[in-house]
Design an enzyme around this catalytic site. Sequence first.
Site, mmCIF file in Angstrom:
data_model
loop_
_atom_site.group_PDB
_atom_site.id
_atom_site.type_symbol
_atom_site.label_atom_id
_atom_site.label_comp_id
_atom_site.label_asym_id
_atom_site.label_seq_id
_atom_site.Cartn_x
_atom_site.Cartn_y
_atom_site.Cartn_z
ATOM 1 N N TYR A 299 0.986 -1.079 0.037
ATOM 2 C CA TYR A 299 0.106 0.138 -0.017
ATOM 3 C C TYR A 299 1.077 1.242 0.063
ATOM 4 C CZ TYR A 299 -3.453 3.665 1.474
ATOM 5 O OH TYR A 299 -3.982 4.920 1.513
ATOM 6 N N LYS B 6 1.088 4.254 -3.181
ATOM 7 C CA LYS B 6 0.983 5.620 -2.746
ATOM 8 C C LYS B 6 2.301 6.614 -3.198
ATOM 9 C CE LYS B 6 -3.553 5.524 -2.045
ATOM 10 N NZ LYS B 6 -4.228 6.001 -3.064
HETATM 11 N N1 NAP Z 1 -9.200 6.441 4.907
HETATM 12 C C1 NAP Z 1 -7.992 6.968 5.088
HETATM 13 O O1 NAP Z 1 -7.614 6.880 6.257
HETATM 14 C C2 NAP Z 1 -7.024 7.507 3.844
HETATM 15 C C3 NAP Z 1 -6.065 8.029 4.127
HETATM 16 C C4 NAP Z 1 -5.110 8.473 3.343
HETATM 17 C C5 NAP Z 1 -5.545 8.369 1.649
HETATM 18 N N2 NAP Z 1 -6.679 7.658 1.575
HETATM 19 C C6 NAP Z 1 -7.052 7.311 0.143
HETATM 20 O O2 NAP Z 1 -8.394 7.983 -0.235
HETATM 21 C C7 NAP Z 1 -9.155 7.283 -1.110
HETATM 22 C C8 NAP Z 1 -10.365 7.092 -0.954
HETATM 23 O O3 NAP Z 1 -10.444 6.296 0.292
HETATM 24 P P1 NAP Z 1 -11.696 6.602 1.381
HETATM 25 O O4 NAP Z 1 -10.988 6.469 2.919
HETATM 26 O O5 NAP Z 1 -12.708 7.252 0.870
HETATM 27 O O6 NAP Z 1 -12.239 5.060 1.391
HETATM 28 P P2 NAP Z 1 -13.528 4.066 1.039
HETATM 29 O O7 NAP Z 1 -14.648 5.035 1.590
HETATM 30 O O8 NAP Z 1 -13.126 2.690 1.034
HETATM 31 O O9 NAP Z 1 -13.714 4.521 -0.586
HETATM 32 C C9 NAP Z 1 -12.916 3.826 -1.503
HETATM 33 C C10 NAP Z 1 -13.564 4.096 -2.933
HETATM 34 O O10 NAP Z 1 -12.901 3.617 -3.787
HETATM 35 C C11 NAP Z 1 -13.676 2.868 -4.670
HETATM 36 N N3 NAP Z 1 -13.209 1.679 -5.003
HETATM 37 C C12 NAP Z 1 -12.525 0.705 -4.574
HETATM 38 N N4 NAP Z 1 -12.086 -0.248 -5.321
HETATM 39 C C13 NAP Z 1 -12.633 0.048 -6.581
HETATM 40 C C14 NAP Z 1 -12.773 -0.846 -7.765
HETATM 41 N N5 NAP Z 1 -12.082 -1.774 -8.157
HETATM 42 N N6 NAP Z 1 -13.260 -0.145 -8.703
HETATM 43 C C15 NAP Z 1 -13.881 1.246 -8.853
HETATM 44 N N7 NAP Z 1 -13.887 1.830 -7.703
HETATM 45 C C16 NAP Z 1 -13.238 1.227 -6.539
HETATM 46 C C17 NAP Z 1 -14.979 2.395 -3.841
HETATM 47 O O11 NAP Z 1 -16.183 2.131 -4.388
HETATM 48 P P3 NAP Z 1 -16.832 0.797 -4.668
HETATM 49 O O12 NAP Z 1 -16.719 -0.014 -3.655
HETATM 50 O O13 NAP Z 1 -18.258 1.200 -4.891
HETATM 51 O O14 NAP Z 1 -16.379 0.459 -5.919
HETATM 52 C C18 NAP Z 1 -14.932 3.771 -2.858
HETATM 53 O O15 NAP Z 1 -15.726 4.594 -3.504
HETATM 54 C C19 NAP Z 1 -8.257 5.956 -1.404
HETATM 55 O O16 NAP Z 1 -7.371 6.066 -2.459
HETATM 56 C C20 NAP Z 1 -7.359 5.907 -0.171
HETATM 57 O O17 NAP Z 1 -6.043 5.174 -0.421
HETATM 58 C C21 NAP Z 1 -7.488 7.017 2.643
#
Ligand code: NAP
Length: 262
Positions: free
Chosen positions: A152, A156
């Site tokens: 992961y 990133k």
């Molecule tokens: N949460 C944290 O602590 C955090 C911290 C730093 C960075 N981030 C980054 O922020 C971004 C969003 O994460 P989040 O926290 O909002 O998590 P989340 O609520 O799990 O959202 C992830 C999104 O990605 C989509 N997704 C996942 N796999 C997919 C696939 N195979 N095809 C199409 N869409 C897909 C999901 O939609 P579906 O399931 O409907 O496909 C969902 O809309 C990510 O890139 C993550 O690495 C998160």
Amino acid sequence: MPRYALITGASSGLGLALAEALARRGRNLLLVARARTALESVACELTQRFGVEVLFRVCDLSEPLQLSGLLHELEQGERQIDLLVNDAGLGVSGPFIEQDWGRLQEQIEVNVLALTRLCHAFGQNMAERGGGQILNVAALDAFHPGAWMSSYHASKAYVLNFSEGLRDELKSRGVKVSVLCPGPIRTAFRDKGGIAANDLSTCKRALSAEEVALVAVRALEKNQAIIVPGWRNRLLGLSFRLAPRWLVNRLAARRNRLAMAG
Ligand SMILES: NC(=O)c1ccc[n+]([C@@H]2O[C@H](COP(=O)([O-])OP(=O)(O)OC[C@H]3O[C@@H](n4cnc5c(N)ncnc54)[C@H](OP(=O)(O)O)[C@@H]3O)[C@@H](O)[C@H]2O)c1
């Protein structure tokens, strides 16, 4: 030609919050994710609340053929994508060699390959038109390796490095590229990756998806290169650069191991 912001991962979490922040600013949206019902209800709600056009496409970004189909449809169509937000992502946690290969591959397909492909397709398009903007979502974890979430962190780090390079390449073509590096966000992300959010430092630094989205959208308006929401996270980001690498790596490994055990 009508203009749209294409947002991947807009069915939940940060992507959804970014969609709302952009709709609030009057942007038409094209939302992409797998969860049809969630996309349908987001599109309906944002259209009603903000009077913008919100379209959606169901696409599994880990499936290259589905992504090709989406790109083909958009190439043939009349809609212009003037903002691309690559938010979709997943995080696999635990000992690397014990992880299911399918899940690791999915992570690389979504976090790295689909993001790169979308930048290639829409970057070309925007450069030809002489304008456009791209926002790639990395993470604070992009700044250093992290045992127990090695792949992961590496995915990133790719997003961060790629975005910075692309920014320089596309600057003279009128295309702006920014990269968002959030610390922990209160979304379902951690649960989905089997990561516990139980250590104190993580909880203190955690922001809501709405807070992160607001910072991101404001920074986009200023064409900021690297966006790190939250002063605690910015401070931490700075310390990653100043502290010895072995120490940063050890602390990250400890945090990831704790989160895994939780
Ligand atoms: N949460 C944290 O602590 C955090 C911290 C730093 C960075 N981030 C980054 O922020 C971004 C969003 O994460 P989040 O926290 O909002 O998590 P989340 O609520 O799990 O959202 C992830 C999104 O990605 C989509 N997704 C996942 N796999 C997919 C696939 N195979 N095809 C199409 N869409 C897909 C999901 O939609 P579906 O399931 O409907 O496909 C969902 O809309 C990510 O890139 C993550 O690495 C998160």
